[in-house]
Write an enzyme that holds these catalytic residues in place. Sequence first.
Site, PDB file in Angstrom:
ATOM      1  N   GLU A 190      41.709  31.021  36.258  1.00 49.98           N
ATOM      2  CA  GLU A 190      40.506  30.230  36.539  1.00 49.98           C
ATOM      3  C   GLU A 190      39.289  31.126  36.764  1.00 49.98           C
ATOM      4  O   GLU A 190      38.167  30.644  36.842  1.00 49.98           O
ATOM      5  CB  GLU A 190      40.742  29.311  37.749  1.00 49.98           C
ATOM      6  CG  GLU A 190      40.986  30.015  39.090  1.00 49.98           C
ATOM      7  CD  GLU A 190      42.438  30.459  39.306  1.00 49.98           C
ATOM      8  OE1 GLU A 190      43.102  30.885  38.341  1.00 49.98           O
ATOM      9  OE2 GLU A 190      42.892  30.401  40.464  1.00 49.98           O
ATOM     10  N   SER A 240      50.369  38.989  39.342  1.00 44.75           N
ATOM     11  CA  SER A 240      50.773  39.908  40.405  1.00 44.75           C
ATOM     12  C   SER A 240      52.254  39.706  40.734  1.00 44.75           C
ATOM     13  O   SER A 240      52.825  38.634  40.479  1.00 44.75           O
ATOM     14  CB  SER A 240      49.911  39.671  41.633  1.00 44.75           C
ATOM     15  OG  SER A 240      50.039  38.321  42.030  1.00 44.75           O
ATOM     16  N   CYS A 295      47.100  46.385  34.036  1.00 44.94           N
ATOM     17  CA  CYS A 295      48.463  46.572  34.555  1.00 44.94           C
ATOM     18  C   CYS A 295      49.046  47.886  34.081  1.00 44.94           C
ATOM     19  O   CYS A 295      50.030  48.372  34.637  1.00 44.94           O
ATOM     20  CB  CYS A 295      49.360  45.427  34.112  1.00 44.94           C
ATOM     21  SG  CYS A 295      49.625  45.420  32.337  1.00 44.94           S
ATOM     22  N   GLU A 395      49.260  48.046  45.053  1.00 44.11           N
ATOM     23  CA  GLU A 395      48.569  47.958  43.767  1.00 44.11           C
ATOM     24  C   GLU A 395      47.109  47.635  44.086  1.00 44.11           C
ATOM     25  O   GLU A 395      46.790  46.509  44.495  1.00 44.11           O
ATOM     26  CB  GLU A 395      49.168  46.860  42.883  1.00 44.11           C
ATOM     27  CG  GLU A 395      48.490  46.814  41.529  1.00 44.11           C
ATOM     28  CD  GLU A 395      48.953  45.685  40.620  1.00 44.11           C
ATOM     29  OE1 GLU A 395      49.342  44.617  41.122  1.00 44.11           O
ATOM     30  OE2 GLU A 395      48.900  45.876  39.392  1.00 44.11           O
TER      31      GLU A 395
HETATM   32  P1  NAD Z   1      47.515  36.474  39.963  1.00 43.98           P
HETATM   33  O1  NAD Z   1      48.961  36.645  40.244  1.00 43.98           O
HETATM   34  O2  NAD Z   1      46.594  36.259  41.101  1.00 43.98           O
HETATM   35  O3  NAD Z   1      47.271  35.237  38.959  1.00 43.98           O
HETATM   36  C1  NAD Z   1      48.011  35.097  37.772  1.00 43.98           C
HETATM   37  C2  NAD Z   1      48.093  33.609  37.432  1.00 43.98           C
HETATM   38  O4  NAD Z   1      48.782  32.946  38.477  1.00 43.98           O
HETATM   39  C3  NAD Z   1      46.741  32.940  37.291  1.00 43.98           C
HETATM   40  O5  NAD Z   1      46.779  32.038  36.204  1.00 43.98           O
HETATM   41  C4  NAD Z   1      46.569  32.214  38.616  1.00 43.98           C
HETATM   42  O6  NAD Z   1      45.812  31.024  38.500  1.00 43.98           O
HETATM   43  C5  NAD Z   1      47.993  31.891  39.016  1.00 43.98           C
HETATM   44  N1  NAD Z   1      48.193  31.881  40.469  1.00 43.98           N
HETATM   45  C6  NAD Z   1      47.482  32.558  41.399  1.00 43.98           C
HETATM   46  N2  NAD Z   1      47.955  32.302  42.629  1.00 43.98           N
HETATM   47  C7  NAD Z   1      48.990  31.452  42.474  1.00 43.98           C
HETATM   48  C8  NAD Z   1      49.894  30.825  43.384  1.00 43.98           C
HETATM   49  N3  NAD Z   1      49.830  31.033  44.700  1.00 43.98           N
HETATM   50  N4  NAD Z   1      50.850  30.010  42.882  1.00 43.98           N
HETATM   51  C9  NAD Z   1      50.948  29.799  41.551  1.00 43.98           C
HETATM   52  N5  NAD Z   1      50.105  30.368  40.653  1.00 43.98           N
HETATM   53  C10 NAD Z   1      49.149  31.185  41.104  1.00 43.98           C
HETATM   54  O7  NAD Z   1      47.079  37.754  39.103  1.00 43.98           O
HETATM   55  P2  NAD Z   1      45.619  38.167  38.662  1.00 43.98           P
HETATM   56  O8  NAD Z   1      44.895  38.676  39.862  1.00 43.98           O
HETATM   57  O9  NAD Z   1      44.985  37.124  37.838  1.00 43.98           O
HETATM   58  O10 NAD Z   1      45.945  39.378  37.681  1.00 43.98           O
HETATM   59  C11 NAD Z   1      46.162  40.688  38.116  1.00 43.98           C
HETATM   60  C12 NAD Z   1      47.634  40.972  38.311  1.00 43.98           C
HETATM   61  O11 NAD Z   1      48.335  40.749  37.096  1.00 43.98           O
HETATM   62  C13 NAD Z   1      47.916  42.422  38.668  1.00 43.98           C
HETATM   63  O12 NAD Z   1      48.929  42.458  39.643  1.00 43.98           O
HETATM   64  C14 NAD Z   1      48.398  43.038  37.367  1.00 43.98           C
HETATM   65  O13 NAD Z   1      49.222  44.161  37.507  1.00 43.98           O
HETATM   66  C15 NAD Z   1      49.147  41.887  36.795  1.00 43.98           C
HETATM   67  N6  NAD Z   1      49.289  42.033  35.352  1.00 43.98           N
HETATM   68  C16 NAD Z   1      50.513  42.414  34.893  1.00 43.98           C
HETATM   69  C17 NAD Z   1      50.686  42.601  33.545  1.00 43.98           C
HETATM   70  C18 NAD Z   1      52.015  43.026  33.008  1.00 43.98           C
HETATM   71  O14 NAD Z   1      52.167  43.030  31.809  1.00 43.98           O
HETATM   72  N7  NAD Z   1      52.996  43.355  33.827  1.00 43.98           N
HETATM   73  C19 NAD Z   1      49.622  42.397  32.658  1.00 43.98           C
HETATM   74  C20 NAD Z   1      48.391  41.996  33.171  1.00 43.98           C
HETATM   75  C21 NAD Z   1      48.243  41.824  34.528  1.00 43.98           C
END
Ligand code: NAD
Length: 510
Positions: A190, A240, A295, A395
């Site tokens: 979002e 995450s 990531c 992280e």
């Molecule tokens: P995030 O976990 O906050 O959000 C990811 C998704 O989950 C979003 O669509 C968000 O709306 C949803 N979300 C957030 N909180 C939630 C909850 N409590 N319950 C259910 N859904 C929820 O991650 P972010 O901040 O958008 O992205 C950064 C993170 O993603 C970093 O930790 C990074 O390392 C990771 N990442 C990993 C890879 C990989 O390939 N391993 C690739 C890109 C990013």
Amino acid sequence: MTESTSTAPTGSSTLPILDHWVGGGAWPGASSRTAPVYDPARGTVAREVRLASADDVADAVATTAAAWPAWRDASISRRQAVLFSFRELLNERKDELARILTAEHGKVLADAHGEIARGLEVVEFACGLGHLTKGAYTENASTGVDVYTLRQPIGVVGVISPFNFPAMVPLWFFPIALAAGNAVVLKPSEKDPTAATWMAALLAEAGLPDGVFSVVHGDKEAVDALLEHPEVRAISFVGSTPIARYVSSTAAAHGKRVQALGGAKNHMLVLPDADLELAADAAVNAGFGSAGERCMAISVVLAVDAVADALVDKIADRMATLRTGDGLRGCDMGPLITRAHRDRVAGYIETAGADGGVVVVDGRDVDIDGDAGGFWLGPTLIDRVPTSSAVYRDEIFGPVLSVVRVAGYEDGVGIINSSPYGNGTAIFTNDGGAARRFQREVQVGMVGVNVPIPVPVAYHSFGGWKASLFGDAKAYGPQGFDFFTQEKAVTSRWLDPSHGGLNLGFPRNT
Ligand code: NAD
């Protein structure tokens, strides 16, 4: 192209609202909840995005499920034709998409183009679907009996993506899912949602039938609704680690196939015989590209004592040449995604000294080539970071590069293997034997040898180990195709004059 002209539902705002994309067009849903989408280079709210309710998700899934059977039954060449056309359109309009990425994420334009290029690779891989669908055939497994395997789509699949790659991460999944004959509901971050809706419109232009691809904007409520919906058969999640763990267990508890890629803490081990100029370039590029919001960013340099002083000097010298500022002005590094995230990252610099580190370059002092209201933080280098400190353990996901000094190879590999994460790592050395030993011993899913960001090409698969991936299947490549299909084994006998006779025993091959 995809924003409704309606204003925020409270009536208090005249900002445009980004709608969901369902049934082949923009769709407002019934929920009145919205979230602000920022321009991080200015610190202003550029638009609102709708936040779907569970009922909205159910409506979107119903529309997507209704469209699925016709797409499942479309021939491989028809599906490929849509993918090829999507590839051409995406390539033609990549400048437009890159500007959307820079405007909402903040990454500089050149980096936005890199993200799109890596996403295009997966579209191209999906165009070669014909090869992947070929099953195995065993003739005469038993007398007059043939056995063969088919790979068939699984139905409606959900993709939930993070903010840091608003185009590339969705592109890791949906081209392969669609090519394999599934229907897709994408729930993008979002924080920077426009790219997802933009790609949905492009798929429609490429000839994808209405309803086969939906975008539902939202937060936890929408995610939970997808995880629990009985008609969503598989979930691909990237985000995450805590949320990946939650998504993995919740989706599995609801009987779904799930792959959940999580967070990371990527180490780069520099041995004394390494080319230090190459290693310093790599540390800066992989530490500060996309403001460290990758990531696969390198966040820890493990420098063997003998070369640590020289390496830190070379890294600091290079950092002095970086320009932080507006991604449209040819800078090297843009802003962070939100003010809250910027302040959280800056908090680690604040406490680094008390935790035992030495701040060599402090990004809070950086000169900005951009609007004063942006979410800015310059590149930061912290030397002598203890592995017990929060700077090392967490992280940070920002432009903060730590140097941990190690006695030698064993010490360095020991630290990497003690990390709860296992996404990416790299070794810098000119010793082939050391590199080979490293690739065997290191407990990490993606390994670079003199390559700092070892993101595999689209025809291999992407994914980490340990707390960086929950589930069995990596993203894209052969594992991605397997994830979005299920195997069916057929045992077949065409009747001949020798058939027949009663036999209640378990079938045995003769
Ligand atoms: P995030 O976990 O906050 O959000 C990811 C998704 O989950 C979003 O669509 C968000 O709306 C949803 N979300 C957030 N909180 C939630 C909850 N409590 N319950 C259910 N859904 C929820 O991650 P972010 O901040 O958008 O992205 C950064 C993170 O993603 C970093 O930790 C990074 O390392 C990771 N990442 C990993 C890879 C990989 O390939 N391993 C690739 C890109 C990013």
